[in-house]
Motif scaffolding. Structure first.
Motif, mmCIF file in Angstrom:
data_model
loop_
_atom_site.group_PDB
_atom_site.id
_atom_site.type_symbol
_atom_site.label_atom_id
_atom_site.label_comp_id
_atom_site.label_asym_id
_atom_site.label_seq_id
_atom_site.Cartn_x
_atom_site.Cartn_y
_atom_site.Cartn_z
ATOM 1 N N ALA A 191 47.567 -4.390 -30.919
ATOM 2 C CA ALA A 191 48.294 -4.061 -32.146
ATOM 3 C C ALA A 191 49.215 -2.867 -31.937
ATOM 4 O O ALA A 191 50.347 -2.848 -32.441
ATOM 5 N N ALA A 192 48.761 -1.867 -31.195
ATOM 6 C CA ALA A 192 49.600 -0.691 -30.930
ATOM 7 C C ALA A 192 50.831 -1.088 -30.121
ATOM 8 O O ALA A 192 51.940 -0.591 -30.371
ATOM 9 N N GLY A 193 50.647 -1.981 -29.170
ATOM 10 C CA GLY A 193 51.801 -2.456 -28.413
ATOM 11 C C GLY A 193 52.777 -3.213 -29.295
ATOM 12 O O GLY A 193 54.005 -3.057 -29.180
ATOM 13 N N MET B 220 49.055 -11.199 -31.188
ATOM 14 C CA MET B 220 47.611 -10.980 -31.241
ATOM 15 C C MET B 220 46.882 -12.230 -30.743
ATOM 16 O O MET B 220 46.374 -13.033 -31.523
ATOM 17 N N THR B 221 46.849 -12.363 -29.430
ATOM 18 C CA THR B 221 46.202 -13.531 -28.820
ATOM 19 C C THR B 221 44.759 -13.226 -28.422
ATOM 20 O O THR B 221 44.104 -14.067 -27.807
ATOM 21 N N ASN B 222 44.293 -12.045 -28.767
ATOM 22 C CA ASN B 222 42.914 -11.653 -28.450
ATOM 23 C C ASN B 222 41.927 -12.534 -29.210
ATOM 24 O O ASN B 222 42.194 -12.932 -30.337
ATOM 25 N N LEU B 223 40.788 -12.764 -28.598
ATOM 26 C CA LEU B 223 39.752 -13.587 -29.224
ATOM 27 C C LEU B 223 38.715 -12.706 -29.910
ATOM 28 O O LEU B 223 38.366 -11.629 -29.416
ATOM 29 N N ARG C 188 56.810 -2.128 -30.290
ATOM 30 C CA ARG C 188 57.962 -3.017 -30.039
ATOM 31 C C ARG C 188 58.628 -3.449 -31.330
ATOM 32 O O ARG C 188 59.843 -3.587 -31.402
ATOM 33 N N THR C 189 57.794 -3.711 -32.347
ATOM 34 C CA THR C 189 58.261 -4.356 -33.580
ATOM 35 C C THR C 189 57.650 -3.609 -34.763
ATOM 36 O O THR C 189 56.544 -3.933 -35.201
ATOM 37 N N GLN D 216 52.997 -1.148 -22.205
ATOM 38 C CA GLN D 216 52.874 -2.590 -22.457
ATOM 39 C C GLN D 216 51.411 -3.006 -22.431
ATOM 40 O O GLN D 216 50.675 -2.648 -21.493
ATOM 41 N N PRO D 217 50.953 -3.761 -23.428
ATOM 42 C CA PRO D 217 49.575 -4.260 -23.368
ATOM 43 C C PRO D 217 49.366 -5.144 -22.136
ATOM 44 O O PRO D 217 50.184 -6.011 -21.847
#
Ligand code: FES
Ligand code: FES
Length: 158
Positions: free
Chosen positions: A110-112, A129-132, A116-117, A55-56
């Motif tokens: 993205a890998a996580g 993708m909530t990364n800044l 999952r999906t 999990q990320p």
């Protein structure tokens, strides 16, 4: 204290083995795994994203004392499986990085997501993708995730 990092048992050196030590600093300063980046230190930016049991997780918020029996994967271990390798190819094909600082965390997130999906919608990508990224690579990140998902789906066909 020992941690499982990228499939190996790694002993944390003195100074990095306080149970309250954030995983981010144990990785970077204790184990010289500097691919994981320090951005904000408060769980907001995602530059420090690694996987814990697949999990990320934002490693600046994960104390090493919470990781007994868990498997940590960092950007250095990204290409060890088919999802990570496909993402790496897509990132190169789309020339995603600009300065690159946020990109380790982007790739781990993205890998996580693809684990999952496997065929994420645009909404799935936006949600995961909530990364800044100060350089604004978001459109290329989305395109590269789509390409990797398509490649992986093609590879699954008989
Ligand atoms: Fe961990 Fe920003 S450094 S979320
Ligand atoms: Fe520069 Fe994202 S590529 S911060």
């Amino acid at each position: 204290m020992e941690l499982s990092i990228n499939g190996e048992r790694r002993a944390l050196p003195s100074g990095s083995d306080d149970p309250a030590m954030p995983l981010l600093f144990a990785l970077r300063d204790g184990l010289a795994l500097t691919g994981t980046k320090f951005g904000c230190g408060i769980g907001q930016c995602g530059a420090c994203t690694v996987h814990v049991d697949g999990q990320p997780q934002r490693s600046c918020l994960v104390p090493v004392g919470s990781l007994a029996g868990k498997a940590v994967r960092t950007i250095e271990g990204l290409a060890a499986d088919r999802i990570g390798a496909a993402l790496q190819r897509a990132w190169i094909a789309h020339q995603v990085p600009q300065c690159g600082y946020c990109q380790s965390g982007m790739l781990m997130a993205a890998a996580g997501l693809l684990a999952r999906t496997p065929r994420p919608s645009a909404a799935d990508i936006d949600a995961a993708m909530t990364n800044l990224c100060r350089c604004g690579t978001y459109p290329r990140v989305r395109a590269a995730i789509g390409s990797a998902a398509a490649e992986l789906a093609g590879a699954r066909r008989p």
